[in-house]
Each structure stands twice: as structure tokens, then as C-alpha cells.
Design an enzyme around this catalytic site. Structure first.
Site, PDB file in Angstrom:
ATOM      1  N   TRP A 178      42.253  37.908  40.784  1.00 19.03           N
ATOM      2  CA  TRP A 178      41.384  39.008  40.342  1.00 19.03           C
ATOM      3  C   TRP A 178      42.142  40.296  40.040  1.00 19.03           C
ATOM      4  CZ3 TRP A 178      39.940  36.310  44.949  1.00 19.03           C
ATOM      5  CH2 TRP A 178      39.014  35.301  44.724  1.00 19.03           C
ATOM      6  N   HIS A 179      43.374  40.177  39.586  1.00 17.13           N
ATOM      7  CA  HIS A 179      44.165  41.355  39.242  1.00 17.13           C
ATOM      8  C   HIS A 179      44.284  41.514  37.724  1.00 17.13           C
ATOM      9  CE1 HIS A 179      46.315  41.132  43.431  1.00 17.13           C
ATOM     10  NE2 HIS A 179      45.037  41.424  43.512  1.00 17.13           N
ATOM     11  N   TYR A 180      43.289  41.041  37.000  1.00 18.03           N
ATOM     12  CA  TYR A 180      43.363  41.128  35.534  1.00 18.03           C
ATOM     13  C   TYR A 180      43.245  42.591  35.088  1.00 18.03           C
ATOM     14  CZ  TYR A 180      38.266  40.774  36.251  1.00 18.03           C
ATOM     15  OH  TYR A 180      36.973  40.948  36.694  1.00 18.03           O
ATOM     16  N   HIS A 181      43.837  42.882  33.943  1.00 17.01           N
ATOM     17  CA  HIS A 181      43.949  44.253  33.464  1.00 17.01           C
ATOM     18  C   HIS A 181      44.207  44.236  31.963  1.00 17.01           C
ATOM     19  CE1 HIS A 181      47.886  42.720  34.776  1.00 17.01           C
ATOM     20  NE2 HIS A 181      48.386  43.391  33.751  1.00 17.01           N
ATOM     21  N   LYS A 210      51.900  34.997  43.747  1.00 19.78           N
ATOM     22  CA  LYS A 210      51.385  35.669  42.545  1.00 19.78           C
ATOM     23  C   LYS A 210      52.576  36.284  41.839  1.00 19.78           C
ATOM     24  CE  LYS A 210      49.842  40.210  41.326  1.00 19.78           C
ATOM     25  NZ  LYS A 210      49.443  41.540  41.806  1.00 19.78           N
TER      26      LYS A 210
END
Length: 576
Positions: free
Chosen positions: A514-517, A414
């Protein structure tokens, strides 16, 4: 490699992403303050109204309740008591649930990457891989947080929900492989973000029970907190008459029957509404309430309270690319435990185990998590071909698989940041509907370069002496890349072959971790105290305010932020 083994390996390629997933601490705390929203009065008053009982909202509510009357509104249910959520072995059952009551709500970005958002008390901490690691000290300095308060807030979280993971042979081989290929030094077990290789924390205890942000409500003052479940906020209410600026003073929410309720702030200059609805939900709710780009709001017949063109901008999702490595030996079931923090901006992590795709109970049906033919970004049935007949055929095939075919694990990379950004827009005026979101994966060439270097590093780990026991000699690195390339992991067309550069592989096989921001970023939508610019009595406190994802995995910092800002807000309240 024979076709049967190829299919089997492709089959397992998928359980991994949501073995990054579901479970929760099995026993429900005695939360006398938690109720279904159907029991709520039509009208109520509080010092603080928090929208979103997620990874930030729960610690924030628990902290504010120590000296104020707090309402926490969560659109989903709670994570306790349902074995499909609380038991790790059953995680796939929850993920395959696409009903309106599911704790996970699926969405697909315009980039063609399949994704998910939380719809449960505890938020993303109920859906993720459980990895717990702090932000780097430099990140804390750049954001402008108080270092002492940050450390105290992390410790407050860690006292309840963070653990040291047990290290098995497969994870140890990945760790040793990272060190062998030069991701140095080895920093042992630590919550801290330090360049090199380390064993990080986890929110799973030794019995495999997940501990979520919802557990942090144990810190709450039960006499001063009300938590309402299945309470979907439709709108923030603003006063504008006689005000220099719009002032938030209440919310409209609906319970599961569709009945409407209103909650208002009590009189007092320190009382506030705080949105903690996540990177999709927070900008979405601001827009639905009239705060956002005027032309876009008007196109949906939404009355403009404040023309704020930066709401929904700066959306980012850290792209992830993974490679499944079949193993000749049985491997332990493991989540993310080891991480290699490289000096070129890529994080190398790993997960393993045949239980990616099965229940541990022999009498129970097999579940397949993100690998389920029914759903998911690693599905055995391509998204556009999921007819009932195709799904049934795929399930029959997968049930016939020999467990030995499911041996192995995933090594993923990632990238940090990222630098590439996109935007979010409303699709409808219904808060239950997903907004449209574009992340623009790899739009910036540095993001793509980091991916290539990460994939190259994974290749060196797979071919290292330290990892040699867990790879088949006859499977070349190119074979492993090809397995990934031709798995139905997203909605993008495939181009990669061995004659093409890894840049093509990165673009073709991009997934989410799933680390969207973003969407309500500091300096653009909120100030450094997380107050919404241009309006009064309204803050946003969650990952939507981040410009970059903190550390290798953000959940520790999101929980910390809820506690940190709760302490700051109470300090300000008490000093006045």
C-alpha cells in the site's frame, strides 16, 4: 509436510497483510468543527478548500486553520467510536466490509494485484501497519525541502501520533537474525532512516490503539476549520474568461443523499484549492475537472480545461513479497517493528501473531482480515472462485482450525523506489468509481534484482541461529517458498518450482504494501511548491506528487508534508 498442516499454514499466510491494518484511537476528540455534509449549506466561501481528509490533508488543514478560514472535504466517515475500527482485535471486520460505507475501498490493478485505498478521515494512516519512520536525509536534499523545517514538521507530528513499540521475543529474533546475516550496524530504536537494522516507531500506543492523521486535527483552530464528512468532490471549477490561465475558484461536492453543494474561494490572490486525495484520487479528480490528457478526457466527454498529458503518469507501487514461517512456539502479536535497511535497495520487515486471524474476545466471531474468504489479496478462496457457497465452506473450515496452526509470522521484503512505473486512467466519470491503474511491477530489471536479493536475505534470516527457536526443523526453506507460491495472493498465474530462479517467485507472488504513489509528480504535474502547472490557485499536496517512496514506509513523510506545506503557505500569506 502433511496436507493438513500445509493447509493450515497456507491459511494463516493471510491475516498478515491486514494485520498491517485497522484500529484507531478509541476515544473521539471533541471536534466541534466536524459535521456530516448533509448539514452543509448549498453555497459557502473559504480561504482554502482542501479535497481529501487523509494522511496529508488533516495536518495541512490543521495548520492552515491557524490563520485562515479552511474547508476540509472527506468522502468517508471518521475513524472514531466504531470498535471494528478502533480495536486492533476487530480489524478484520472492517476489512471484510465491502459496502459503500467501508473505510477501505478495494481495487485491483491491471497487473492482477489486489489493493486498497482509504475512504475515511485520516486516510491511509487508518489502514496501514502503523510503522513510523522518517525519510532519509538524502531524500530530503534531493526533493529540495528545507531540512530544519522538515525536522520541525516531523516533530510536530510525532508529538501526537508516534510511539516506541514494545519488543517481544519473535521480533527480537528477527532483529538478531538481520544482524547475524550482516544487515549492519544495529541502530537501536530510532525514527531516522539509517542503513542497517533498527527498531522503528509506530502509530499504535502501548494499549494497542491506533493514532491517525485525524488526531492531528487537535492542533486546529476550531473557529476557522470546517470538516465535512461523506462529502465527495465531483469537480474543481475554473474561471477561464478574461484569464491568461485557468484559475481554480470552487468545487462541486455531493453529500451522502446525493444533494449537490458548491464551495467557492473568497476573493483574494492567496486563496487556493488544494487536492490531497491520494495517489489514485488526486489525478482522478484533476482529470474529472478537465486537467489531463486531452484525448483521454474527450473520450469520456469531459471538457478540456488544460491539456496536461503527464496527469496520471508515473504511477508506482513498491512491490512486496512475503514468506510465512510457522513457529513451534507461541509468538507475540506484533506489527511492523523491526526493519533491515540493506545496502542493495531492499527493506526487510516482519509481523507476527496468532491474532492475525481471530478476535481476542472469545464470544466474538472470528475475523480473518486480508485472509478473509470474502475479500483480500491473501484470501483462502481465489478471487475468481468466490461464490457464496465457496465462501461459506471456507469460513466453516477456518473456524475449525486449531489456534496452534496459526502460530508464526511473516518476514517480508519491499524494494526501494521503485524504478518501474505505470499509469492511471479514468474508467467512468463517477468519482466514487476506481480509476484503472497499472503499476508495471518489476518492469525494470533492477527492481527484480532487489527483490531476489531481499528473498535470499529472508532465507538466511530464517536459517540463522538467532531465529532457530521459531522455525520447524523439518520445514525447509524451499517448503516455505512453495507455501507462498501456491497461496491465492493475487490474480497472476503461477509458474515457480524449486528448479526455477527466484525471479519467477518474485513475479508470481508480488503483492502490495500500500505504498503506491505518483500521478501528479513534482516537475511533471506540479512545481516544487506543489502548484499545478498551467493553472492558478490550485495545488496538489500528497503522495501522488512523489517520484519515489520516502524511507521504508511513507506515512510519516506524508503527514510531515501536510504540516510542512501548511507552514510554508501561511508564511507566504502573511508576508504579503
Amino acid at each position: 509436510m502433511n496436507l493438513g498442516l500445509w493447509r493450515l499454514a497456507n491459511a494463516v499466510f493471510a491475516g498478515f497483510l491486514f494485520f498491517h491494518s485497522f484500529s484507531a484511537s478509541a476515544r473521539a476528540p471533541n471536534y466541534s468543527f466536524m459535521h456530516n455534509a448533509t448539514s452543509a449549506p448549498n453555497l459557502s466561501y473559504y480561504n482554502y478548500i482542501i479535497v481529501g481528509g487523509g494522511t496529508a490533508g488533516c495536518p495541512l488543514a490543521a495548520t492552515l486553520s491557524q490563520d485562515a478560514n479552511v474547508l476540509l472535504l472527506e468522502r468517508g466517515g471518521h475513524p472514531y467510536g466504531d470498535p471494528n475500527i478502533t480495536k486492533l482485535a476487530n480489524f478484520g471486520a472492517s476489512l471484510s466490509d465491502l459496502s459503500r460505507w467501508s473505510p477501505s475501498q478495494r481495487f485491483v490493478s491491471t497487473d492482477g494485484v489486489i489493493n486498497a485505498r482509504a475512504r475515511v478521515l485520516g486516510g491511509g494512516s487508518c489502514l496501514n501497519a502503523g510503522f513510523y519512520t522518517r525519510a532519509a536525509p538524502e531524500y530530503v536534499r534531493q526533493v529540495g525541502w528545507n531540512g530544519r523545517m522538515v525536522n520541525e514538521s516531523y516533530q510536530w507530528v510525532e508529538n501526537l501520533v508516534a510511539f516506541e513499540p514494545p519488543m517481544g521475543e519473535w521480533q527480537s529474533a528477527v532483529r538478531d537474525g538481520l544482524i547475524e546475516v550482516g544487515v549492519m550496524p544495529f541502530n537501536g530504536f530510532t525514527f531516522d532512516h539509517i542503513n542497517g537494522t533498527k527498531v522503528g516507531g509506530t502509530i499504535f500506543d502501548q494499549q494497542g490503539n491506533r493514532h491517525t492523521a485525524a488526531d492531528l486535527l487537535q492542533y486546529a483552530n476550531p473557529g476557522s476549520l470546517t470538516v465535512l464528512l461523506h462529502a465527495t468532490v465531483h469537480k474543481i471549477l475554473f474561471r477561464t474568461k478574461g484569464k491568461n490561465r485557468p484559475t481554480a475558484h470552487g468545487v462541486i461536492f455531493r453529500d451522502e443523499t446525493g444533494a449537490s453543494h458548491r464551495a467557492y474561494l473568497e476573493n483574494g490572490s492567496k486563496n487556493e484549492i488544494i487536492i490531497s486525495a491520494g495517489a489514485l484520487g488526486s489525478p482522478q479528480l484533476l482529470m474529472l475537472s478537465g486537467v489531463g490528457p486531452a484525448a483521454h478526457l474527450q473520450s469520456h466527454n469531459i471538457k478540456v480545461v488544460l491539456d496536461q498529458p503527464m496527469v496520471g503518469q508515473g504511477m508506482s507501487d513498491n512491490p512486496m513479497n512475503a514468506v510465512f514461517v510457522p513457529s513451534p512456539l507461541p509468538v507475540e502479536v506484533s506489527l511492523i517493528q523491526v526493519v533491515g535497511i540493506t545496502n542493495f535497495g531492499s527493506y526487510i520487515e516482519a509481523a507476527s501473531g496468532e491474532s492475525f486471524t481471530t478476535s481476542s474476545l472469545s464470544s466474538s466471531p472470528r475475523f480473518y482480515g486480508m485472509f478473509s474468504p470474502k475479500i483480500g489479496q491473501l484470501s483462502t478462496v481465489p478471487p475468481k472462485q468466490r461464490t457464496p457457497e465457496a465462501i461459506a465452506k471456507a469460513i466453516e473450515y477456518m473456524n475449525s482450525l486449531d489456534q496452534i496452526a496459526l502460530q508464526g509470522g511473516f518476514i517480508l521484503e519491499k524494494i526501494m523506489g521503485p524504478i518501474s512505473t505505470g499509469h492511471l486512467e479514468l474508467q467512468t466519470r463517477d468519482p466514487n468509481d476506481n480509476p484503472s491503474v497499472t503499476f508495471n511491477y518489476f518492469k525494470d530489471p533492477l527492481d527484480l534484482q532487489r527483490c531476489v536479493q531481499g528473498i535470499e536475505t529472508i532465507g538466511r534470516i530464517v536459517e540463522s541461529e538467532s531465529f532457530s527457536r521459531f522455525r520447524h526443523d523439518y520445514m525447509s526453506w524451499q517448503h516455505l517458498l512453495n507455501m507462498t507460491e501456491f497461496s491465492p495472493i493475487n490474480l497472476l498465474p503461477k509458474h515457480y518450482n524449486s528448479s526455477m530462479p527466484l525471479e519467477v517467485f518474485c513475479r508470481d507472488t508480488v503483492m502490495t504494501i500500500w505504498h503506491y504513489h505518483g500521478g501528479c509528480q513534482v516537475g511533471r504535474v506540479v512545481d516544487h511548491d506543489y502548484k499545478v502547472l498551467g493553472v492558478d490557485a490550485l495545488r496538489v499536496i500528497d503522495g501522488s506528487t512523489f517520484n519515489y517512496s520516502p524511507g521504508t514506509n511513507p506515512q510519516a513523510t506524508v503527514m510531515m508534508l501536510g504540516r510542512y506545506m501548511g507552514v510554508k503557505i501561511l508564511s507566504d500569506r502573511q508576508s504579503n
